[in-house]
Design an enzyme around this catalytic site. Sequence first.
Site, short mmCIF file in Angstrom:
data_model
loop_
_atom_site.label_atom_id
_atom_site.label_comp_id
_atom_site.label_asym_id
_atom_site.label_seq_id
_atom_site.Cartn_x
_atom_site.Cartn_y
_atom_site.Cartn_z
N ASP A 76 95.43 28.68 50.21
CA ASP A 76 94.92 29.46 49.15
C ASP A 76 95.29 28.90 47.86
O ASP A 76 96.44 28.91 47.41
CB ASP A 76 95.64 30.90 49.50
CG ASP A 76 94.94 31.87 48.53
OD1 ASP A 76 93.75 31.47 47.64
OD2 ASP A 76 95.43 32.90 48.32
N ASP A 275 88.99 29.05 44.13
CA ASP A 275 90.03 29.64 44.84
C ASP A 275 89.42 29.34 46.35
O ASP A 275 88.60 30.04 46.96
CB ASP A 275 89.89 31.30 44.64
CG ASP A 275 90.70 32.06 45.82
OD1 ASP A 275 91.60 31.53 46.37
OD2 ASP A 275 90.74 33.11 45.42
#
EC number: 3.4.23.-
Length: 479
Positions: A76, A275
Site C-alpha cells: 500500500d 495508491d
Amino acid sequence: MRGDSFIWSLTTAASLLYATVESLQVVKRDNPSIVGFDIERFQVAKPVHRDIIAKRASGKTVSQDLDNQTIRAHIDTGSSDLWVNTDDSQFCSSRRSPCREGGTFDSSSSSTYQLVSNDFNISYVDGSGASGDYVTDVIEVGGIQLKEFQFAIGHTSSSPLGVLGIGYEAGEALVSRFGDESYPNLPAALVKAGHIRSNAYSLWLNDLSASRGQILFGGVDTGKFEGKLQTVPVLHTSGGDYTSLVIALTSVGIRTASEGSLDTFPAQPVAVAMDSGSSLSYLPDALAAKIYNSIDAVFDPSNNLAFVPCSMVNDDRKLVFTFSSPQITVGMDELVIDLGPDANGNEATFRDGSKACVFGIAPAGRSISILGDTVLRSAYLVYDLDNNEISIAPTRFNSTVTNIMEIGTGKNSVPDATGVPNAVTSAPITQATGLSGIETGVPGARPTSRGAAPTMRPDVTFGVAAAGLAGAGILFAFM
C-alpha cells in the site's frame, strides 16, 4: 488506501497542495543495492460475496514468514505502517476463520519481540481497520536482516489481511492521529541499514489477468515500460509537509482505436493519490459523471458503483489520464471487472438478463481522489520519497525483459527519464459532490437487486501475493 488517517493528514492542512521539483539518480553497478519482489496473484478461497468487493478482502500482497507462519499483507503506497493480524483477535478467531488465507501472527513464539506502545490505531473509509500494539522484532527481507524493526500487530481488526504501508513516514498512524514522532518504516529502514541507497521504489503491477508483477526497493527495471519515464512533483501541503504520494491530474479523455482522436472531458487539475492499496479508482463526482455518460455506465447510488455490460471488456475505447505531460492510457479490459457469483451462486445481471460488471472508477465524494489499481496497472511508476517526485511511463504488459538499474542518491534524473517542465504544482484536494448528471443507461438496464447490489463501498480486486525476487521473500525471523 482510503484511510481516515490518510485523508485527515491532507484535508486539515489546506484546501490546496503545492509542489517542488527535484529528482533522483539511478546508476547501474556491479553489486546494486536493490531489494526486489515478484508480485504473485492469489484468490481468497470461497469468500463471502460482500468480501469480494470489500476494500481489503484480497489484494496485492507480500507473503511474510513470521516464525514459520506465512502471512500476507497488502502492498500500500497510500499508507505507511506495516501491520499484521494476531491469532488472538476476536475477528480472526471467529467461526468463519476470515484470516485463514492471510495468516496470523503469534508473538509468543519470538524471543526478540519487544513491545513499544499500545497506540496503534488505524481505520479506513470503508469501515475496516485495526488497533493494537507497536512492536519491534527482527525482519528478514530477501535474506537481509533488519533488527529491531518496528511494525504493528492488530489485536482488534475487521480486515482479513494486514497492510504493508510504504508511504511517507509522516503518514504513519501514530503521527497523523497523535502527532507523535515517526519511525523508519520498511523503505526508510532499508535505507538506514544501507541495503538500498535511496528511499525510492518502482512498482509494476502488470495487467488484470497476469499472474505476476514486481516491486523493487531502490531499483528500476527498464524492461518493464515503454518509451521514456517522465517525472512530476509530489504535491505538498501549504505548510510544506509531504504526507502522501499525491500528484496533479491535469486532464482525462477518451480515445477509440478506430478514430484515434482524444476527446477530453473539461475539468480543472485535481490532486490524486497514486495508491496501490486501492483496487478501484476514485475521481471527482462531476468528472466521474462525464465518464459514465460517455460509456453509458449505469450508476447505482446505493453502492456508489457504476455497472457496465461485461461485454464492454472487448470495447476498443481507452481512457487517457494526463499529468502535465506523462499519460496513462487504460483499456476497458483493465476497467471492466467481473464480480463472479456471490456465496449463493448468484451473479450480477441487468434486468434484461445480460451480465453486469463493475466499472473500475467510482465517485470520490468529499474524499481525496485516488488512482488505484484499475489505472495504475497500465503504468510503470517510480516513487521517489527522498526527492518527492513520481516518474511515470506506459507499462509493458507481461514483459519478460529485465534490465534492473539501481536508484542512487542526488538530484540527477532516472535512466531514460526527464523532468516535466512547467508541471502543475498545485491542485484542489476535493471537488463539488453530486452525481445528478449521470445517465441511467438504456431502458431496463439497471442491475437487479439479486446478486448485484454490493453491501460495502467497493474495491474489487483479485488477490496478489509477493514472493521475493529470485525466490527470496519478505521473511520475519523471530529469535
